[in-house]
Design an enzyme around this catalytic site. Structure first.
Site, mmCIF file in Angstrom:
data_model
loop_
_atom_site.group_PDB
_atom_site.id
_atom_site.type_symbol
_atom_site.label_atom_id
_atom_site.label_comp_id
_atom_site.label_asym_id
_atom_site.label_seq_id
_atom_site.Cartn_x
_atom_site.Cartn_y
_atom_site.Cartn_z
ATOM 1 N N GLY A 91 5.349 3.852 -7.186
ATOM 2 C CA GLY A 91 4.537 2.634 -7.101
ATOM 3 C C GLY A 91 3.585 2.736 -5.927
ATOM 4 O O GLY A 91 2.870 3.713 -5.771
ATOM 5 N N ASP A 92 3.593 1.720 -5.077
ATOM 6 C CA ASP A 92 2.722 1.720 -3.899
ATOM 7 C C ASP A 92 3.529 1.808 -2.615
ATOM 8 O O ASP A 92 3.108 1.317 -1.576
ATOM 9 C CB ASP A 92 1.825 0.477 -3.907
ATOM 10 N N GLU A 93 4.706 2.453 -2.675
ATOM 11 C CA GLU A 93 5.563 2.612 -1.498
ATOM 12 C C GLU A 93 5.497 4.042 -0.973
ATOM 13 O O GLU A 93 5.629 4.997 -1.730
ATOM 14 C CB GLU A 93 7.022 2.300 -1.838
#
Length: 197
Positions: A91-93
């Site tokens: 994801g965006d991690e």
């Protein structure tokens, strides 16, 4: 070699993935344990990333992830002698070992996307080894909790983990658990008071 590369790297950004980071972190913790050295684990999450996918599309979202990954990697490698690890967890991690303030500042700079400037913030949680945790899984859990607290604090900032954060999460989980089924157990009642002129 190709199988290992596919298994241990993120397909989009080319950074290490969760599995590779976890193995490297375990090895690093074993190396510094008892040596009196301290490691900082940073959990970074792009603020309001879903907005990019929803408004500009997933290709634009992928471009944001590539630019952010490049900035994180470049900033992490600019710290001399830190032996940094950088990975995309999905994801965006992103997860990093390095000093937090420089990363928040770097990721706050505008991105060039489809010919226009886009401002993205980043919330970062920091957990320290061995002060905050004595294992890789506890260190990652505490970094994630600190990152969530950075989001609660208004986003685009960093927060260091503290035991009080853990206690707040435990209280919230206990309250949520207690509320589930409370109606069936007769522990809640509804009060109605009309207000009129």
């Amino acid at each position: 070699r190709d199988i290992r590369r596919v298994a241990y790297s993120d397909a989009l950004t080319g950074l290490s993935n969760r599995l590779a980071f976890r193995e490297a972190l375990d090895a690093r913790l074993r190396a510094v344990q008892g040596a009196g050295r301290q490691l900082a684990l940073l959990f970074a999450d792009i603020d309001d990333f879903k907005r990019i996918n929803d408004t500009l599309g997933h290709e634009a979202g992928d471009e944001v992830l590539l630019q952010v990954a490049s900035r994180i990697d470049r900033t992490a490698r600019s710290v001399p002698g830190a032996g940094t690890l950088v990975a995309r967890f999905g994801g965006d991690e992103f997860v990093v070992l390095l000093e937090a303030g420089a990363l928040v500042c770097e990721l706050g700079q505008p991105l060039l996307l489809q010919g226009r400037q886009v401002f993205m913030g980043c919330s970062i949680g920091v957990a320290l080894f061995p002060d905050d945790a004595d294992s890789a899984s506890a260190l990652m859990k505490n970094g994630d909790i600190a990152m969530y607290q950075a989001k609660v604090a208004g986003k685009n900032c960093h927060r260091f983990y503290s035991r009080t954060m853990d206690q707040a999460v435990e209280r919230r989980m206990r309250m949520e658990h207690d509320l589930r089924g409370a109606w069936e157990r007769g522990e809640l009642s509804l009060a109605y008071q009309p207000i009129y002129r």
